[in-house]
Write a protein that holds these residues in place. Structure first.
Motif, short mmCIF file in Angstrom:
data_model
loop_
_atom_site.label_atom_id
_atom_site.label_comp_id
_atom_site.label_asym_id
_atom_site.label_seq_id
_atom_site.Cartn_x
_atom_site.Cartn_y
_atom_site.Cartn_z
N ALA A 8 0.82 -1.20 0.00
CA ALA A 8 0.00 0.00 0.00
C ALA A 8 0.86 1.26 0.00
N GLU A 9 2.02 1.18 0.63
CA GLU A 9 2.91 2.34 0.66
C GLU A 9 3.39 2.72 -0.73
N HIS A 10 3.49 1.75 -1.62
CA HIS A 10 3.98 1.99 -2.99
C HIS A 10 2.89 1.62 -3.99
N SER A 11 1.65 1.80 -3.60
CA SER A 11 0.53 1.23 -4.35
C SER A 11 0.23 1.96 -5.63
N THR A 12 -0.69 1.38 -6.40
CA THR A 12 -1.17 2.00 -7.62
C THR A 12 -2.10 3.16 -7.31
N GLU A 13 -2.59 3.22 -6.10
CA GLU A 13 -3.44 4.32 -5.70
C GLU A 13 -2.90 4.91 -4.41
N GLY A 14 -3.44 6.07 -4.03
CA GLY A 14 -3.02 6.67 -2.79
C GLY A 14 -2.77 8.14 -3.00
N SER A 15 -1.80 8.70 -2.33
CA SER A 15 -1.51 10.12 -2.42
C SER A 15 -0.51 10.39 -3.53
N TYR A 16 -0.97 11.00 -4.59
CA TYR A 16 -0.10 11.35 -5.71
C TYR A 16 0.48 12.75 -5.55
N VAL A 17 -0.26 13.60 -4.85
CA VAL A 17 0.11 14.99 -4.74
C VAL A 17 0.70 15.26 -3.36
N HIS A 18 1.90 15.89 -3.35
CA HIS A 18 2.57 16.23 -2.10
C HIS A 18 2.79 17.73 -2.09
N LYS A 19 2.24 18.38 -1.08
CA LYS A 19 2.20 19.84 -1.01
C LYS A 19 3.58 20.45 -1.25
N GLY A 20 3.62 21.36 -2.24
CA GLY A 20 4.83 22.10 -2.53
C GLY A 20 5.87 21.37 -3.34
N LYS A 21 5.60 20.10 -3.69
CA LYS A 21 6.62 19.29 -4.35
C LYS A 21 6.18 18.89 -5.76
N HIS A 85 -8.90 0.75 -9.47
CA HIS A 85 -8.21 -0.17 -8.56
C HIS A 85 -8.17 0.45 -7.18
N ASP A 86 -7.83 -0.35 -6.19
CA ASP A 86 -7.73 0.15 -4.83
C ASP A 86 -6.26 0.29 -4.45
N ARG A 87 -5.98 0.46 -3.18
CA ARG A 87 -4.61 0.69 -2.73
C ARG A 87 -3.72 -0.52 -2.96
N ARG A 88 -4.31 -1.70 -3.09
CA ARG A 88 -3.50 -2.90 -3.19
C ARG A 88 -3.11 -3.25 -4.62
N SER A 89 -4.05 -3.09 -5.54
CA SER A 89 -3.77 -3.71 -6.84
C SER A 89 -4.86 -3.42 -7.85
N TRP A 90 -4.50 -3.58 -9.12
CA TRP A 90 -5.49 -3.72 -10.19
C TRP A 90 -6.24 -5.04 -9.97
N GLN A 109 -1.81 -8.23 -8.07
CA GLN A 109 -0.89 -8.33 -6.93
C GLN A 109 -0.45 -9.78 -6.68
N GLN A 110 -1.35 -10.72 -6.88
CA GLN A 110 -1.04 -12.13 -6.62
C GLN A 110 0.08 -12.64 -7.52
N ALA A 111 0.14 -12.17 -8.76
CA ALA A 111 1.21 -12.59 -9.67
C ALA A 111 2.55 -12.01 -9.24
N TYR A 112 2.54 -10.79 -8.74
CA TYR A 112 3.76 -10.18 -8.21
C TYR A 112 4.25 -10.95 -6.98
N PHE A 113 3.34 -11.23 -6.06
CA PHE A 113 3.73 -11.91 -4.83
C PHE A 113 4.14 -13.36 -5.08
N GLY A 122 4.93 -0.43 -6.50
CA GLY A 122 3.58 -0.43 -7.02
C GLY A 122 3.29 -1.64 -7.89
N ILE A 123 2.06 -2.10 -7.82
CA ILE A 123 1.60 -3.21 -8.66
C ILE A 123 1.09 -2.59 -9.95
N THR A 124 1.94 -2.54 -10.95
CA THR A 124 1.65 -1.74 -12.14
C THR A 124 1.31 -2.59 -13.36
N VAL A 125 0.60 -1.96 -14.27
CA VAL A 125 0.40 -2.49 -15.62
C VAL A 125 1.13 -1.56 -16.58
N PRO A 126 1.62 -2.12 -17.69
CA PRO A 126 1.51 -3.51 -18.12
C PRO A 126 2.45 -4.41 -17.33
#
Length: 353
Positions: A8-21, A85-90, A109-113, A122-126
């Protein structure tokens, strides 16, 4: 911390925007390659691998286009997650029972694990998955299409174009690198800018690059000349998403693409070319960006517009010297029946009218 928490820390979803950065995309991918000699342990074999490529994602869209143009459909099966997708995976929510019919997985995510139990990114496509082990092989989107063009040649269809001609590789590589940072990822740098100063800098960089491409396309049909190449495969997924998503959602709104004659006619031209437009699902594209990016669209409201029916109108690109498929090349056959885009998600139906 559990494996799920780490993902989840490196997920496909979550916080993309970081203030000032500025937005900083993690470009560390699984760099294993599938090659004719199998030097990384993954030889090219018909039927062995499965490409996981969500239609919503521009990086995945490249692989769907390349697979179509080269005629790899029978050699390389495809699994298509849904647009969100959610925080875990497509997830494979478009498939019956929410399970990929070949891999038997609910989540990518299951294929990565299966290969990396503690995979930290992140659990990314492609992603390309080895079917016998049901484990991910690579998610290096920059390399996958190049290898389709150069390592999978024994499985190409008759008449497949040479998308990465030896004589042009140095120029294609330079152009692709420039487009990656200034255009393909440039729209994300604008959309996920964490402050006004950062946003304005990235906005100007993006539009300077689009102006350069507008000028480049003033004297040639495709980016490299009269024939399609890997460069066109990489630019098209960004352009087709520009007016429906990047213009408004990412605030890249100097002007819509439809007002730029060379880029817009080029986009129409490619959309109408077999292998390009028939991979595009406009509704999935809009749902992905407007629902997943809660940082910049907290209501998750998906807009009805814009009217994209202009993609089907005549273009003016055939005024230039043209050899679309190269010497001895031909257009690909129509998509496999199971891979035809839902007609309700095409330009005649996904409109603001």
């Amino acid at each position: 911390m559990t494996t799920e928490d780490r993902t989840a820390e490196h997920s496909t979803e979550g916080s993309y925007v970081h203030k000032g950065k500025p937005f900083d995309r993690d470009m560390n991918y699984i760099d294993d390659r599938i090659t004719r000699d199998g030097r990384d342990g993954w030889p090219v074999e018909a039927g062995r691998y499965r490409l996981i490529a969500a239609r919503a994602c521009p990086w995945a869209n490249r692989t769907l286009i390349s697979r179509r143009l080269l005629g790899l459909e029978e050699a390389l099966s495809v699994g298509m997650p849904g647009p969100t997708h959610d925080r875990r995976s497509w997830t494979f929510d478009l498939d019956e029972g929410g399970v990929d019919p070949v891999l038997g997985y609910e989540r990518l995510q299951q294929a990565y694990f299966a290969r990396f139990p503690d995979y930290p990114r992140g659990i990314t496509v492609p992603a390309v998955v080895d079917v016998p082990t049901r484990a991910v092989v690579t998610n290096d989107f920059q390399r996958i299409t190049l290898d389709f063009a150069t390592e999978w040649t024994a499985l190409h269809r008759e008449g497949a174009p040479d998308l990465y001609p030896q004589s042009q590789r140095e120029e294609i590589d330079a152009l692709n690198t420039w487009m990656l940072h200034r255009v393909n990822n440039g729209v994300y740098k604008v959309g996920f800018a964490g402050g006004q100063e950062v946003y304005e800098k990235e906005y100007r960089e993006l539009w300077a690059a689009l102006d350069e491409l507008e000028e480049r396309l003033a004297d040639r049909r495709y980016l490299m000349g009269p024939s399609l190449t890997e460069a066109d495969v990489r630019l098209f997924p960004t352009l087709i998403r520009f007016d429906p998503v990047y213009f408004g959602h990412f605030k890249a709104n100097r002007q819509p693409l439809v007002t730029m004659p060379n880029l817009w006619n080029y986009t129409k031209d490619l959309f109408q070319t077999p292998g390009f437009g028939d991979t595009v699902d406009l509704q999935q594209i809009k749902e992905h960006y407007y629902i997943v990016h809660e940082d910049i669209n907290p209501t998750q409201v998906v807009p009805l517009g814009p009217d994209m029916s202009g993609l089907l109108e005549a273009h003016d690109r055939d005024r230039f010297p043209t050899d679309t498929w190269g010497v001895g090349g031909t257009a690909p056959e129509p998509p496999l029946a199971a891979e035809v885009v839902d007609p309700a998600h095409t330009p005649l139906h996904v409109t603001g009218r």
